[in-house]
Design a protein around this motif. Structure first.
Motif, PDB file in Angstrom:
ATOM      1  N   PRO A 309       0.578  -1.319  -0.470  1.00 34.98           N
ATOM      2  CA  PRO A 309      -0.055  -0.074  -0.054  1.00 34.98           C
ATOM      3  C   PRO A 309       0.656   1.397   0.412  1.00 34.98           C
ATOM      4  CG  PRO A 309      -0.313  -1.512   1.855  1.00 34.98           C
ATOM      5  CD  PRO A 309       0.066  -1.612   0.875  1.00 34.98           C
ATOM      6  N   GLU A 310       2.142   0.995   0.649  1.00 32.82           N
ATOM      7  CA  GLU A 310       2.383   2.471   0.798  1.00 32.82           C
ATOM      8  C   GLU A 310       3.607   2.306  -0.379  1.00 32.82           C
ATOM      9  OE1 GLU A 310       6.182   2.101   3.159  1.00 32.82           O
ATOM     10  OE2 GLU A 310       4.704   1.339   4.660  1.00 32.82           O
ATOM     11  N   THR A 311       3.519   1.905  -1.634  1.00 29.84           N
ATOM     12  CA  THR A 311       3.783   2.159  -2.985  1.00 29.84           C
ATOM     13  C   THR A 311       2.614   2.444  -3.818  1.00 29.84           C
ATOM     14  OG1 THR A 311       3.845   0.115  -3.276  1.00 29.84           O
ATOM     15  CG2 THR A 311       5.777   0.765  -2.649  1.00 29.84           C
ATOM     16  N   GLY A 312       1.076   2.249  -3.631  1.00 30.38           N
ATOM     17  CA  GLY A 312       0.536   2.578  -4.586  1.00 30.38           C
ATOM     18  C   GLY A 312      -0.383   1.488  -4.557  1.00 30.38           C
ATOM     19  N   PHE A 313      -0.050   0.141  -4.999  1.00 31.52           N
ATOM     20  CA  PHE A 313      -0.725  -0.535  -5.204  1.00 31.52           C
ATOM     21  C   PHE A 313      -1.640  -0.869  -4.061  1.00 31.52           C
ATOM     22  CE2 PHE A 313       3.259  -0.239  -7.662  1.00 31.52           C
ATOM     23  CZ  PHE A 313       3.205   0.009  -8.889  1.00 31.52           C
ATOM     24  N   ILE A 314      -2.190  -2.219  -4.288  1.00 31.92           N
ATOM     25  CA  ILE A 314      -3.265  -3.457  -3.821  1.00 31.92           C
ATOM     26  C   ILE A 314      -2.230  -4.277  -3.344  1.00 31.92           C
ATOM     27  CG2 ILE A 314      -5.072  -3.373  -4.235  1.00 31.92           C
ATOM     28  CD1 ILE A 314      -4.885  -1.465  -6.833  1.00 31.92           C
ATOM     29  N   PRO A 315      -2.334  -4.555  -1.777  1.00 32.06           N
ATOM     30  CA  PRO A 315      -1.656  -5.893  -1.439  1.00 32.06           C
ATOM     31  C   PRO A 315      -2.769  -6.918  -1.400  1.00 32.06           C
ATOM     32  CG  PRO A 315      -3.183  -4.204   0.403  1.00 32.06           C
ATOM     33  CD  PRO A 315      -3.067  -3.850  -0.528  1.00 32.06           C
ATOM     34  N   LEU A 316      -3.243  -7.979  -1.513  1.00 36.16           N
ATOM     35  CA  LEU A 316      -4.014  -9.384  -1.539  1.00 36.16           C
ATOM     36  C   LEU A 316      -4.634  -9.521  -0.414  1.00 36.16           C
ATOM     37  CD1 LEU A 316      -1.384 -11.965  -3.327  1.00 36.16           C
ATOM     38  CD2 LEU A 316      -2.920  -9.934  -4.239  1.00 36.16           C
ATOM     39  N   LYS A 317      -5.168 -10.359  -0.398  1.00 36.44           N
ATOM     40  CA  LYS A 317      -5.718 -10.083   1.178  1.00 36.44           C
ATOM     41  C   LYS A 317      -5.008 -11.427   1.951  1.00 36.44           C
ATOM     42  CE  LYS A 317     -10.432 -11.123  -0.815  1.00 36.44           C
ATOM     43  NZ  LYS A 317     -11.842 -12.484  -1.417  1.00 36.44           N
ATOM     44  N   GLN A 318      -4.857 -10.953   3.586  1.00 33.71           N
ATOM     45  CA  GLN A 318      -3.692 -12.387   4.355  1.00 33.71           C
ATOM     46  C   GLN A 318      -3.821 -13.388   4.241  1.00 33.71           C
ATOM     47  OE1 GLN A 318      -1.234 -10.219   6.035  1.00 33.71           O
ATOM     48  NE2 GLN A 318      -0.599 -12.860   5.504  1.00 33.71           N
ATOM     49  N   GLU A 319      -4.893 -13.985   3.323  1.00 28.09           N
ATOM     50  CA  GLU A 319      -5.859 -15.019   3.082  1.00 28.09           C
ATOM     51  C   GLU A 319      -4.925 -16.160   1.855  1.00 28.09           C
ATOM     52  OE1 GLU A 319      -9.551 -18.280   2.438  1.00 28.09           O
ATOM     53  OE2 GLU A 319      -9.495 -15.725   2.124  1.00 28.09           O
ATOM     54  N   THR A 320      -5.003 -15.147   0.753  1.00 30.46           N
ATOM     55  CA  THR A 320      -4.041 -15.127  -0.314  1.00 30.46           C
ATOM     56  C   THR A 320      -2.594 -15.585  -0.200  1.00 30.46           C
ATOM     57  OG1 THR A 320      -5.529 -14.154  -0.852  1.00 30.46           O
ATOM     58  CG2 THR A 320      -3.798 -14.398  -2.339  1.00 30.46           C
ATOM     59  N   TYR A 321      -1.877 -14.077   0.095  1.00 30.18           N
ATOM     60  CA  TYR A 321      -0.639 -14.408   0.841  1.00 30.18           C
ATOM     61  C   TYR A 321      -0.136 -15.794   1.893  1.00 30.18           C
ATOM     62  CZ  TYR A 321       0.122  -9.661  -0.257  1.00 30.18           C
ATOM     63  OH  TYR A 321       0.379  -8.650  -1.054  1.00 30.18           O
ATOM     64  N   ASP A 322      -0.877 -15.900   2.691  1.00 30.95           N
ATOM     65  CA  ASP A 322      -0.857 -17.186   3.509  1.00 30.95           C
ATOM     66  C   ASP A 322      -0.389 -18.338   2.096  1.00 30.95           C
ATOM     67  OD1 ASP A 322      -1.351 -16.347   5.837  1.00 30.95           O
ATOM     68  OD2 ASP A 322      -3.394 -16.780   6.419  1.00 30.95           O
ATOM     69  N   LEU A 323      -1.788 -18.648   1.271  1.00 29.64           N
ATOM     70  CA  LEU A 323      -1.345 -19.417   0.030  1.00 29.64           C
ATOM     71  C   LEU A 323       0.140 -19.304  -0.805  1.00 29.64           C
ATOM     72  CD1 LEU A 323      -5.118 -19.272  -1.032  1.00 29.64           C
ATOM     73  CD2 LEU A 323      -4.373 -21.300   0.263  1.00 29.64           C
ATOM     74  N   VAL A 324      -0.313 -17.971  -1.193  1.00 30.53           N
ATOM     75  CA  VAL A 324       1.684 -17.875  -1.851  1.00 30.53           C
ATOM     76  C   VAL A 324       2.853 -18.365  -1.034  1.00 30.53           C
ATOM     77  CG1 VAL A 324       2.944 -16.194  -2.552  1.00 30.53           C
ATOM     78  CG2 VAL A 324       0.261 -15.477  -3.070  1.00 30.53           C
ATOM     79  N   MET A 325       2.698 -18.261   0.337  1.00 27.90           N
ATOM     80  CA  MET A 325       3.634 -18.504   1.052  1.00 27.90           C
ATOM     81  C   MET A 325       3.535 -19.970   0.862  1.00 27.90           C
ATOM     82  SD  MET A 325       6.562 -18.052   2.837  1.00 27.90           S
ATOM     83  CE  MET A 325       6.738 -16.637   3.780  1.00 27.90           C
ATOM     84  N   LYS A 326       2.497 -21.042   1.227  1.00 23.01           N
ATOM     85  CA  LYS A 326       2.688 -22.411   1.400  1.00 23.01           C
ATOM     86  C   LYS A 326       3.074 -22.530  -0.246  1.00 23.01           C
ATOM     87  CE  LYS A 326      -0.243 -26.077   2.260  1.00 23.01           C
ATOM     88  NZ  LYS A 326       0.257 -26.590   1.255  1.00 23.01           N
ATOM     89  N   ARG A 327       2.517 -21.983  -1.468  1.00 20.76           N
ATOM     90  CA  ARG A 327       3.529 -22.641  -2.158  1.00 20.76           C
ATOM     91  C   ARG A 327       4.800 -22.272  -2.906  1.00 20.76           C
ATOM     92  NH1 ARG A 327       0.922 -23.256  -7.642  1.00 20.76           N
ATOM     93  NH2 ARG A 327       2.673 -22.206  -9.870  1.00 20.76           N
ATOM     94  N   TYR A 328       5.287 -21.353  -1.974  1.00 19.39           N
ATOM     95  CA  TYR A 328       6.499 -20.551  -2.246  1.00 19.39           C
ATOM     96  C   TYR A 328       7.060 -21.990  -1.171  1.00 19.39           C
ATOM     97  CZ  TYR A 328      11.392 -19.613  -1.590  1.00 19.39           C
ATOM     98  OH  TYR A 328      13.316 -19.406  -1.253  1.00 19.39           O
ATOM     99  N   GLN A 329       6.898 -22.832  -0.326  1.00 21.13           N
ATOM    100  CA  GLN A 329       7.145 -23.676   0.977  1.00 21.13           C
ATOM    101  C   GLN A 329       7.191 -24.950   0.270  1.00 21.13           C
ATOM    102  OE1 GLN A 329       5.437 -21.986   4.022  1.00 21.13           O
ATOM    103  NE2 GLN A 329       6.977 -21.192   5.651  1.00 21.13           N
ATOM    104  N   ASP A 330       6.577 -24.960  -0.270  1.00 24.74           N
ATOM    105  CA  ASP A 330       5.965 -26.527  -1.158  1.00 24.74           C
ATOM    106  C   ASP A 330       7.081 -26.291  -2.183  1.00 24.74           C
ATOM    107  OD1 ASP A 330       5.172 -27.078   1.482  1.00 24.74           O
ATOM    108  OD2 ASP A 330       2.860 -26.891   0.176  1.00 24.74           O
ATOM    109  N   ARG A 331       7.647 -25.278  -2.848  1.00 21.71           N
ATOM    110  CA  ARG A 331       8.274 -25.436  -4.273  1.00 21.71           C
ATOM    111  C   ARG A 331       7.359 -25.876  -5.555  1.00 21.71           C
ATOM    112  NH1 ARG A 331      11.014 -22.666  -0.731  1.00 21.71           N
ATOM    113  NH2 ARG A 331      13.395 -22.791  -0.913  1.00 21.71           N
ATOM    114  N   LYS A 332       6.546 -25.357  -5.484  1.00 18.70           N
ATOM    115  CA  LYS A 332       5.176 -25.445  -6.377  1.00 18.70           C
ATOM    116  C   LYS A 332       5.899 -24.383  -7.622  1.00 18.70           C
ATOM    117  CE  LYS A 332       1.851 -27.960  -4.166  1.00 18.70           C
ATOM    118  NZ  LYS A 332       0.780 -27.072  -4.092  1.00 18.70           N
TER     119      LYS A 332
END
Length: 355
Positions: A309-332
């Motif tokens: 938000p500080e850069t003028g863009f729109i953040p994802l929902k926290q639930e979505t960021y949790d899914l993104v982190m899982k995707r990264y940790q699972d190396r999908k």
């Protein structure tokens, strides 16, 4: 304030053009001084771990903000950021010149095939939302809204040399030449806009003022009464005193009746269609095994909700960021969007479907 500085150290070009997140000018001077010293000695005395990013100019302010905060907490890591556009970033990424590339549209089939040929495995991570703003000059008194069909008529390849005046779009508009401004063809913003408006990625008339630098487009439209152009919503918000925002009507009642103006709210709630899009980073899977890169990517995901938000863009929902982190940790690995368009996409639904 936006400043563009290019520093040439042998064959390396660094671009820094948004210093909104630097704490003060002393810090800027320190960064430039250190950079110059490293360039003069080839950087051989810098023993810090390195993380190399490049890619989209749209996502650059987010990457720059994350990198600045990360390095304050992790002085042993040196994060460098280049700006080659989405297409240029993918080329460097596939050549294994960088660890991470930012993209304002998903990797395409040709790039994915090239990555496979070069043995590059990647993890695709959405990190923010953006809207594409349609803007005109503030002296433009006749355009108060525009439809997707009218935008298509303006920008489709068949319009080149034929649709050249405002009254060819609507008869009540002036009999004056339209001057169009937009991102260059290497830009992911160009790819997304042409897909969303024209119906085919990269299908566009070519007789318009094109630039990878959104500030050039802002400058052009702000000084041209008969100009019209498009770029990321964040750049409009940074320059709204110089531009007039045009609401867009997709003529689809399910997205809300009538023309909708681009805003953080209308992008997040899905009513600003079809010009809302996700932004991505792509991480080389081999690089992700390096402690510095791994730490940086995790920091990027966990800090995005605060810094985006500080850069003028729109953040994802926290639930979505949790899914993104899982995707990264699972190396999908691989892309979710080789067969599916991101136009009108709901990221949380897509990410849940592949858990």
């Amino acid at each position: 304030m936006f400043i563009k500085i290019s520093l040439h150290f042998t064959d390396v070009k660094f671009k820094i053009f948004n210093f909104g997140h630097l704490k003060n000018m002393k810090k800027l001077i320190l960064i430039l001084t250190v950079g110059t010293l490293l360039g003069s000695c080839g950087g051989g005395n810098d023993k810090r771990s390195k993380v190399k990013l490049d890619g989209s100019s749209t996502i650059y302010p987010i990457s720059e903000a994350v990198a600045e905060e990360f390095q304050e907490e992790n002085e042993e890591v040196n994060v460098t950021i280049g700006v080659s556009g989405t297409g240029g970033g993918f080329k460097k990424f596939i050549r294994k010149e960088i660890d991470i590339t930012g993209a304002s549209r998903p990797i395409n089939k040709l790039e994915d095939a090239d990555a496979n040929t070069q043995g590059v495995s990647y993890i695709e991570l959405p990190v923010a939302y953006d809207g594409l703003a349609i803007v005109v000059n503030p002296q433009n008194t006749w355009v108060n809204k525009i439809t997707v069909a009218e935008l298509k008529k303006l920008w489709e390849p068949a319009s080149q040399g034929k649709i050249t005046k405002w009254n060819q779009i609507r008869p009540e508009w002036p009999n004056e030449k339209i001057n169009l401004y937009g991102p260059a063809t290497e830009s992911g913003t160009f790819d997304y806009f042409t897909e969303a408006i024209v119906g085919e990625s990269k299908a566009s008339r070519g007789d318009y003022t094109a630039s990878e630098d959104d500030n050039v487009l802002v400058q052009g439209i702000s000084t041209d009464k008969y100009g019209l152009g498009y770029f990321g919503l964040a750049y409009y918000e940074e320059n709204q005193d110089k531009l007039k925002l045009v609401p867009v009507d997709d003529e689809n009642e399910s997205n809300g009746a009538g023309a909708i103006a681009a805003s953080q709210e209308s992008v997040l709630n899905g009513t600003y269609q079809p010009l809302s899009r996700p932004l991505f980073i792509y991480v080389n899977t081999e690089s992700a095994n390096q402690p510095a890169v791994d730490k940086f990517v995790k920091y990027f995901i966990t800090s995005a909700s605060e810094l985006v938000p500080e850069t003028g863009f729109i953040p994802l929902k926290q639930e979505t960021y949790d899914l993104v982190m899982k995707r990264y940790q699972d190396r999908k690995t691989g892309s979710l969007f080789l067969e599916v368009s991101t136009v009108g996409i709901k990221l949380d639904e897509v990410l849940k479907s592949v858990e």
